[in-house]
Design an enzyme around this catalytic site. Structure first.
Site, mmCIF file in Angstrom:
data_model
loop_
_atom_site.group_PDB
_atom_site.id
_atom_site.type_symbol
_atom_site.label_atom_id
_atom_site.label_comp_id
_atom_site.label_asym_id
_atom_site.label_seq_id
_atom_site.Cartn_x
_atom_site.Cartn_y
_atom_site.Cartn_z
ATOM 1 N N GLN A 55 10.891 25.026 49.787
ATOM 2 C CA GLN A 55 10.631 26.217 50.600
ATOM 3 C C GLN A 55 11.105 25.977 52.031
ATOM 4 O O GLN A 55 11.122 26.898 52.841
ATOM 5 C CB GLN A 55 9.135 26.542 50.616
ATOM 6 N N ASN A 56 11.462 24.726 52.312
ATOM 7 C CA ASN A 56 11.830 24.360 53.675
ATOM 8 C C ASN A 56 13.239 24.843 54.009
ATOM 9 O O ASN A 56 14.124 24.836 53.146
ATOM 10 C CB ASN A 56 11.762 22.834 53.865
ATOM 11 N N VAL A 57 13.413 25.228 55.250
ATOM 12 C CA VAL A 57 14.723 25.724 55.704
ATOM 13 C C VAL A 57 15.388 24.715 56.644
ATOM 14 O O VAL A 57 16.466 24.970 57.165
ATOM 15 C CB VAL A 57 14.564 27.091 56.423
ATOM 16 N N ASP A 58 14.760 23.519 56.791
ATOM 17 C CA ASP A 58 15.221 22.545 57.796
ATOM 18 C C ASP A 58 16.438 21.732 57.355
ATOM 19 O O ASP A 58 17.019 21.004 58.174
ATOM 20 C CB ASP A 58 14.069 21.608 58.203
ATOM 21 N N HIS A 70 14.049 29.492 50.333
ATOM 22 C CA HIS A 70 13.790 30.349 51.493
ATOM 23 C C HIS A 70 14.950 30.326 52.475
ATOM 24 O O HIS A 70 14.830 30.819 53.595
ATOM 25 C CB HIS A 70 12.493 29.936 52.204
ATOM 26 N N ASN A 99 -0.578 16.176 48.743
ATOM 27 C CA ASN A 99 -0.737 17.026 49.914
ATOM 28 C C ASN A 99 -1.806 16.460 50.839
ATOM 29 O O ASN A 99 -2.745 15.801 50.370
ATOM 30 C CB ASN A 99 -1.125 18.451 49.471
ATOM 31 N N THR A 131 2.815 21.531 50.355
ATOM 32 C CA THR A 131 2.814 22.982 50.520
ATOM 33 C C THR A 131 1.397 23.525 50.390
ATOM 34 O O THR A 131 0.610 23.061 49.582
ATOM 35 C CB THR A 131 3.757 23.690 49.520
ATOM 36 N N SER A 132 1.108 24.536 51.212
ATOM 37 C CA SER A 132 -0.245 25.121 51.218
ATOM 38 C C SER A 132 -0.445 26.035 50.020
ATOM 39 O O SER A 132 -1.551 26.502 49.769
ATOM 40 C CB SER A 132 -0.460 25.915 52.509
ATOM 41 N N CYS A 184 25.753 37.867 57.940
ATOM 42 C CA CYS A 184 26.087 39.094 58.677
ATOM 43 C C CYS A 184 25.245 40.264 58.167
ATOM 44 O O CYS A 184 25.147 40.490 56.953
ATOM 45 C CB CYS A 184 27.580 39.406 58.499
HETATM 46 C C1 BV8 Z 1 9.079 38.085 47.766
HETATM 47 C C2 BV8 Z 1 10.256 32.549 56.837
HETATM 48 C C3 BV8 Z 1 9.549 39.936 46.369
HETATM 49 C C4 BV8 Z 1 11.225 31.477 56.751
HETATM 50 C C5 BV8 Z 1 8.707 32.434 55.031
HETATM 51 C C6 BV8 Z 1 0.193 39.698 47.923
HETATM 52 C C7 BV8 Z 1 0.002 38.816 46.884
HETATM 53 C C8 BV8 Z 1 1.028 37.979 46.462
HETATM 54 C C9 BV8 Z 1 2.259 38.008 47.096
HETATM 55 C C10 BV8 Z 1 2.433 38.857 48.140
HETATM 56 C C11 BV8 Z 1 1.420 39.716 48.552
HETATM 57 N N1 BV8 Z 1 1.890 40.439 49.597
HETATM 58 C C12 BV8 Z 1 3.186 40.076 49.839
HETATM 59 C C13 BV8 Z 1 3.521 39.127 48.965
HETATM 60 C C14 BV8 Z 1 4.784 38.422 48.855
HETATM 61 C C15 BV8 Z 1 4.939 37.408 49.988
HETATM 62 C C16 BV8 Z 1 3.799 36.428 50.010
HETATM 63 O O1 BV8 Z 1 3.749 35.513 49.218
HETATM 64 N N2 BV8 Z 1 2.870 36.604 50.958
HETATM 65 C C17 BV8 Z 1 1.745 35.689 51.014
HETATM 66 C C18 BV8 Z 1 1.584 35.151 52.417
HETATM 67 C C19 BV8 Z 1 0.533 36.422 50.498
HETATM 68 N N3 BV8 Z 1 6.163 36.711 49.643
HETATM 69 C C20 BV8 Z 1 7.333 37.238 50.027
HETATM 70 O O2 BV8 Z 1 7.459 38.220 50.720
HETATM 71 C C21 BV8 Z 1 8.556 36.504 49.489
HETATM 72 N N4 BV8 Z 1 9.432 37.485 48.902
HETATM 73 O O3 BV8 Z 1 8.067 37.843 47.166
HETATM 74 O O4 BV8 Z 1 10.002 39.034 47.346
HETATM 75 C C22 BV8 Z 1 8.701 40.947 47.085
HETATM 76 C C23 BV8 Z 1 9.321 41.835 47.931
HETATM 77 C C24 BV8 Z 1 8.524 42.806 48.567
HETATM 78 C C25 BV8 Z 1 7.119 42.832 48.424
HETATM 79 C C26 BV8 Z 1 6.510 41.877 47.587
HETATM 80 C C27 BV8 Z 1 7.299 40.937 46.929
HETATM 81 C C28 BV8 Z 1 9.279 35.790 50.620
HETATM 82 C C29 BV8 Z 1 8.586 34.496 50.889
HETATM 83 C C30 BV8 Z 1 9.335 33.706 51.991
HETATM 84 C C31 BV8 Z 1 8.776 34.105 53.290
HETATM 85 N N5 BV8 Z 1 9.376 33.309 54.352
HETATM 86 N N6 BV8 Z 1 9.066 32.043 56.245
HETATM 87 C C32 BV8 Z 1 11.084 30.553 57.908
HETATM 88 O O5 BV8 Z 1 11.210 30.980 59.062
HETATM 89 O O6 BV8 Z 1 10.853 29.387 57.617
HETATM 90 S S1 BV8 Z 1 7.290 31.786 54.414
HETATM 91 C C33 BV8 Z 1 6.915 30.310 55.159
HETATM 92 O O7 BV8 Z 1 5.847 29.772 54.373
HETATM 93 C C34 BV8 Z 1 8.010 29.253 55.119
HETATM 94 O O8 BV8 Z 1 9.210 29.708 54.560
HETATM 95 C C35 BV8 Z 1 7.422 28.160 54.242
HETATM 96 O O9 BV8 Z 1 8.417 27.631 53.464
HETATM 97 C C36 BV8 Z 1 6.440 28.913 53.437
HETATM 98 C C37 BV8 Z 1 5.386 28.087 52.758
HETATM 99 O O10 BV8 Z 1 4.700 27.345 53.764
HETATM 100 P P1 BV8 Z 1 4.461 25.786 53.463
HETATM 101 O O11 BV8 Z 1 5.772 25.137 53.266
HETATM 102 O O12 BV8 Z 1 3.467 25.637 52.367
HETATM 103 O O13 BV8 Z 1 3.889 25.266 54.838
HETATM 104 P P2 BV8 Z 1 2.373 25.363 55.357
HETATM 105 O O14 BV8 Z 1 2.398 25.044 56.811
HETATM 106 O O15 BV8 Z 1 1.759 26.649 54.891
HETATM 107 O O16 BV8 Z 1 1.616 24.201 54.569
HETATM 108 C C38 BV8 Z 1 1.991 22.858 54.799
HETATM 109 C C39 BV8 Z 1 1.128 22.011 53.863
HETATM 110 O O17 BV8 Z 1 1.508 20.638 54.052
HETATM 111 C C40 BV8 Z 1 -0.357 22.094 54.162
HETATM 112 O O18 BV8 Z 1 -1.056 22.285 52.930
HETATM 113 C C41 BV8 Z 1 -0.709 20.734 54.769
HETATM 114 O O19 BV8 Z 1 -1.987 20.278 54.338
HETATM 115 C C42 BV8 Z 1 0.358 19.853 54.184
HETATM 116 N N7 BV8 Z 1 0.754 18.719 55.045
HETATM 117 C C43 BV8 Z 1 0.810 18.675 56.404
HETATM 118 N N8 BV8 Z 1 1.274 17.457 56.794
HETATM 119 C C44 BV8 Z 1 1.517 16.755 55.644
HETATM 120 C C45 BV8 Z 1 1.189 17.553 54.535
HETATM 121 N N9 BV8 Z 1 1.306 17.120 53.270
HETATM 122 C C46 BV8 Z 1 1.783 15.878 53.080
HETATM 123 N N10 BV8 Z 1 2.124 15.044 54.091
HETATM 124 C C47 BV8 Z 1 2.004 15.459 55.375
HETATM 125 N N11 BV8 Z 1 2.351 14.619 56.373
HETATM 126 ZN ZN ZN Z 2 30.357 40.799 58.909
#
Ligand code: BV8
Ligand code: ZN
Length: 244
Positions: free
Chosen positions: A103-106, A121, A215, A190-191, A129
């Site tokens: 899911q990472n974009v890095d 992602h 995690n 991932t969360s 574009c």
């Molecule tokens: C889609 C932008 C079809 C990119 C991101 C209701 C119910 C179900 C689904 C939905 C709903 N309403 C809307 C939806 C769909 C929605 C969704 O899921 N919403 C959620 C929030 C409810 N999803 C979408 O829209 C997706 N598209 O489904 O298309 C559609 C179309 C229309 C309508 C419905 C559906 C698109 C999803 C992508 C969104 N883009 N970001 C950017 O700028 O990066 S999401 C964002 O969160 C990032 O992309 C990231 O990849 C993603 C997930 O986050 P994590 O990677 O899990 O990071 P987080 O910080 O949350 O957690 C880190 C974890 O690591 C923690 O648990 C922590 O404890 C742990 N940790 C920390 N340090 C460490 C560690 N673990 C190990 N070692 C460590 N050192």
């Molecule tokens: Zn163009």
């Protein structure tokens, strides 16, 4: 599979597995110094995701959204893959059917050498574009605003999937196939709140896979997986195999 597995038991299972799929999130890059999204120091501490990571936000204020991504590009450009990324490269090279879904974009998995990889992602080092949809690599630091398409003069956006946007169809076909058919699914850093990636654990379970979470904190996946290990990815993942 009894859930009282130790991480060395999982290492042994991986040594014999023919098909392994891995799902990673921001937690695997946290140990490289890349902030996560939802943690106490998360990227979204000062902003709400909808304000920045959505097509509406970009339509409303493309300059603000590009400022945020420029800030993230500057930050990520100085980061390197860690031992967890490198261990996944070693596993990829050893296991016959291996697929990494991030899911990472890095871009750190690709930088570490991962090749059997879906960046579902998108990627912060690619632009798209808004007129002709052409995707191209771009490592300008900073990217000068407004970024313009050389083909059609359209405004360029980050090639990243925002909330409410569909994921790439090929990425999803490949990811669902890898999740449904694997012997083992590893879920790392991932969360587990963002869909469709959040649905992979139950799908793999239904397919009979051993599902393992590594995690720092418990997540909604923790009660679904066969075994969950809490800790830092850089410490836990290398126990699963020898980094190259
Ligand atoms: C889609 C932008 C079809 C990119 C991101 C209701 C119910 C179900 C689904 C939905 C709903 N309403 C809307 C939806 C769909 C929605 C969704 O899921 N919403 C959620 C929030 C409810 N999803 C979408 O829209 C997706 N598209 O489904 O298309 C559609 C179309 C229309 C309508 C419905 C559906 C698109 C999803 C992508 C969104 N883009 N970001 C950017 O700028 O990066 S999401 C964002 O969160 C990032 O992309 C990231 O990849 C993603 C997930 O986050 P994590 O990677 O899990 O990071 P987080 O910080 O949350 O957690 C880190 C974890 O690591 C923690 O648990 C922590 O404890 C742990 N940790 C920390 N340090 C460490 C560690 N673990 C190990 N070692 C460590 N050192
Ligand atoms: Zn163009």
């Amino acid at each position: 599979m009894p859930s009282g597995l130790t991480i060395l038991d999982v290492r042994d299972c991986l040594a014999q597995a023919r098909s392994v799929t891995v799902l990673t999130g921001a937690g695997i890059s946290a140990d490289s110094g890349v902030p996560t999204f939802r943690g106490p120091e998360g990227l979204w501490k000062n902003y709400r995701p909808e304000e920045l990571a959505s097509p509406e936000a970009f339509a409303r204020d493309p300059k603000l959204v590009w400022e945020w991504y420029n800030w993230r590009r500057e930050l990520v450009a100085t980061k390197q893959p860690n031992a967890a990324h490198k261990t996944l490269v070693a596993l990829e090279r050893r296991i016959e059917h291996f697929w990494l879904i991030t899911q990472n974009v890095d871009g750190l998995h690709a930088l570490a050498g991962s090749q059997r990889l879906s960046e579902i992602h998108g990627n912060i080092w690619k632009v798209r574009c808004t007129q002709c949809n052409r995707v191209s690599p771009n490592r300008d630091l900073p990217l000068v605003y407004p970024p313009i398409c050389t083909d059609c003069s359209g405004l360029l956006r980050p090639h990243i999937v925002w909330f409410g946007e569909s994921l790439d169809q090929d990425d999803m076909t490949r990811s669902y196939q890898a999740v449904r058919t694997c012997d083992i699914l590893l879920i790392i850093g991932t969360s587990g709140v963002v869909y469709p990636a959040a649905s992979f654990a139950p799908i793999a379970k239904d397919g009979g896979a051993l599902v393992v979470e590594l995690n720092l904190d418990p997540t909604p996946n923790s009660s679904i997986v066969d075994v969950a290990f809490q800790g830092r990815a850089k410490d836990l993942v290398p126990l699963l195999g020898d980094a190259t």
